[in-house]
Scaffold this motif. Sequence first.
Motif, PDB file in Angstrom:
ATOM      1  N   LEU A  15      52.095  -8.549  29.868  1.00  0.00           N
ATOM      2  CA  LEU A  15      52.627  -7.431  30.644  1.00  0.00           C
ATOM      3  C   LEU A  15      53.997  -6.983  30.159  1.00  0.00           C
ATOM      4  O   LEU A  15      54.397  -5.834  30.374  1.00  0.00           O
ATOM      5  CB  LEU A  15      52.711  -7.820  32.125  1.00  0.00           C
ATOM      6  CG  LEU A  15      51.361  -8.058  32.820  1.00  0.00           C
ATOM      7  CD1 LEU A  15      51.564  -8.749  34.160  1.00  0.00           C
ATOM      8  CD2 LEU A  15      50.612  -6.744  33.009  1.00  0.00           C
ATOM      9  N   LEU A  16      54.716  -7.883  29.491  1.00  0.00           N
ATOM     10  CA  LEU A  16      56.078  -7.591  29.040  1.00  0.00           C
ATOM     11  C   LEU A  16      56.163  -7.169  27.586  1.00  0.00           C
ATOM     12  O   LEU A  16      57.233  -6.790  27.112  1.00  0.00           O
ATOM     13  CB  LEU A  16      56.966  -8.819  29.263  1.00  0.00           C
ATOM     14  CG  LEU A  16      57.242  -9.184  30.729  1.00  0.00           C
ATOM     15  CD1 LEU A  16      57.861 -10.572  30.830  1.00  0.00           C
ATOM     16  CD2 LEU A  16      58.125  -8.137  31.394  1.00  0.00           C
TER      17      LEU A  16
ATOM     18  N   LEU B  96      52.753  -7.743  37.498  1.00  0.00           N
ATOM     19  CA  LEU B  96      53.758  -8.791  37.334  1.00  0.00           C
ATOM     20  C   LEU B  96      54.433  -9.095  38.671  1.00  0.00           C
ATOM     21  O   LEU B  96      54.590 -10.268  39.051  1.00  0.00           O
ATOM     22  CB  LEU B  96      54.805  -8.361  36.304  1.00  0.00           C
ATOM     23  CG  LEU B  96      55.901  -9.393  35.998  1.00  0.00           C
ATOM     24  CD1 LEU B  96      55.309 -10.651  35.379  1.00  0.00           C
ATOM     25  CD2 LEU B  96      56.957  -8.787  35.065  1.00  0.00           C
TER      26      LEU B  96
ATOM     27  N   ARG C 171      51.685  -2.693  34.656  1.00  0.00           N
ATOM     28  CA  ARG C 171      52.632  -3.688  34.150  1.00  0.00           C
ATOM     29  C   ARG C 171      53.613  -4.189  35.221  1.00  0.00           C
ATOM     30  O   ARG C 171      53.651  -5.393  35.511  1.00  0.00           O
ATOM     31  CB  ARG C 171      53.379  -3.139  32.937  1.00  0.00           C
ATOM     32  CG  ARG C 171      52.483  -2.941  31.700  1.00  0.00           C
ATOM     33  CD  ARG C 171      53.282  -2.414  30.526  1.00  0.00           C
ATOM     34  NE  ARG C 171      52.464  -2.209  29.331  1.00  0.00           N
ATOM     35  CZ  ARG C 171      52.231  -3.152  28.413  1.00  0.00           C
ATOM     36  NH1 ARG C 171      52.736  -4.359  28.569  1.00  0.00           N
ATOM     37  NH2 ARG C 171      51.484  -2.871  27.354  1.00  0.00           N
ATOM     38  N   PRO C 172      54.435  -3.329  35.824  1.00  0.00           N
ATOM     39  CA  PRO C 172      55.390  -3.866  36.811  1.00  0.00           C
ATOM     40  C   PRO C 172      54.719  -4.372  38.076  1.00  0.00           C
ATOM     41  O   PRO C 172      55.170  -5.357  38.676  1.00  0.00           O
ATOM     42  CB  PRO C 172      56.301  -2.665  37.113  1.00  0.00           C
ATOM     43  CG  PRO C 172      55.462  -1.467  36.817  1.00  0.00           C
ATOM     44  CD  PRO C 172      54.609  -1.864  35.647  1.00  0.00           C
TER      45      PRO C 172
ATOM     46  N   LEU D 264      57.824  -2.558  30.155  1.00  0.00           N
ATOM     47  CA  LEU D 264      57.384  -2.931  31.495  1.00  0.00           C
ATOM     48  C   LEU D 264      57.072  -1.706  32.348  1.00  0.00           C
ATOM     49  O   LEU D 264      56.192  -1.756  33.215  1.00  0.00           O
ATOM     50  CB  LEU D 264      58.468  -3.780  32.180  1.00  0.00           C
ATOM     51  CG  LEU D 264      58.179  -4.239  33.608  1.00  0.00           C
ATOM     52  CD1 LEU D 264      56.954  -5.145  33.660  1.00  0.00           C
ATOM     53  CD2 LEU D 264      59.398  -4.950  34.194  1.00  0.00           C
TER      54      LEU D 264
END
Length: 412
Positions: free
Chosen positions: A403-404, A42, A38-39, A32
Amino acid sequence: MNAPDTADHLKNENTKTRKPVPRGLKMTGPVLFSYGFRPFFLGAGIWAVLAMLLWILSLTLGMPLGGSYDALNWHAHEMLFGFGSAVLAGFLLTAVPNWTGSLPVSGTPLIILAGFWLAGRLAFLYPDLIHFYAAIALESLFLPLLLVICAREIIAGKQWKNLKVLIGVTILTIANLIFHYGVIFDGDVAFASRIAVSAYVLLIMIIGGRIVPSFTRNWLNRNQKTRFPVPFNRYDAICIIIGAFALLSWIFIPETMVTLLLACLAAVMHIARLIRWRGWETAPEKLLVILHIAYAFIPAGFIAIALSAADMLNAYSTLHILTVGAVAMMMLAVMGRATRGHTGNALTASPLTILSYTCLIASALLRPFAEIILNYFHTILALSALLWIAAFALFLIEYAPMLLQDRRQRAE
C-alpha cells in the motif's frame, strides 16, 4: 494478461468501449494518496489492531476509553463506523472510477477525506477533551462526505444501476447518527447497531453476489474447468429482496415470529445461492475460498437471527456472527485481493495471508460462545480478540508495504 481485480468485476454492461482506469494512478504527492484503497485499507488495518488493543486495555485495566461516550459504546461504534467505514471507503473509491471511467479521487481531495476519517477516530478516543458534542459532530462528517463524492461520480458517469450500492452507504450514514442519538439520550445503541450491520450485510449480498461468482468463474475458466457458477438471475434478485426483508424485520421487531420465519427463509435461499457458485472447486486458491467462506456467514447469520427470535441464542452472539464472520471476513478478503490486484502483485494467497484468514475464521467461530458459555466469558472474549488482532496484524505485515509503494510492473 494481468488477472482482473475487485473493481473490474463491478463495471456496468454498457462500459465496453470505455477506456480502463490506470491502476495505481499517481497524480502528485505521496503514493499513499494516489488511490482510495491505499490510505483507507492501511488505516482500516491499523485501526482494527489498535481499537481492539485499546478495548482489551479498557476491560483489563479500566482505561477510560471513550470518556462520556462509554467504553462499550465506543467499542461498538469504532468497529462498525471506524474500521468498517474505512474499508467501505477504500473499496468504493477504487470501484467507482471503474464503473464510471473517471479518474480516481487522489492527492489533496483524498488527503482531506482521509483526514476527516482520522480526525473522527482521534476525537472519539476521549471526546470530552474537545467537547462531547463537538466530537460527535466531527465524527459524523465522514460518511456524508463519502456518500456525496460517490454519488456525484456515479451520477456524472450515468451509472444508474450502481446507485443501489449507495443505499447501503445512506443507511450506514443514518445508522451512525441514530447511534449517537442513542448514546446521548438513552444509552441504547442496539437498534442502531442492527441497522449498521444490516447495511453492511445488504452491501455484501449485492456486491458480493456479483464479485464472488465472477472471480470464481474466471478462476475455473483459467484452470480448464467446464462447470461454472450460475450467472446472476432472478433467483439472486429474490434472494437479496428476501434477505433485505429479513434484515428489516430483525431491525424493528427482532423477537417475533415474523422475524424467525423470514430469517429461516433467507438462510435457506442464501445457502442455495452459495451452492450455485461452486466454491468448493476453488479449494486450491485460498484467495477465492475465503470469499465463499465469508459469504457463508450470511446464511449463518440469518440462522442466528432466527434462533435469537426464538429466544434460543443471545442477541450479542447473533450480532458477532454477522460482524466478525460475514462483514469483517469479507472486508479482509476484499482488502487483500484488491490490494494485490491494484499494486501489481500476484492474485494468489501467500502463507501469511492464509494464516491471517485462519485467525479471523477462528475469531468469528469463537466469539459468539462468550455469551453462551458465561463461566468462560472473559477467557473466550480475550482469545477471540487476540485472534482478531493477529489476523489484522498479519494483514499489515504483508500488505502495508504494498500500500505504501508504487505499483509493481508485471509482464502482460
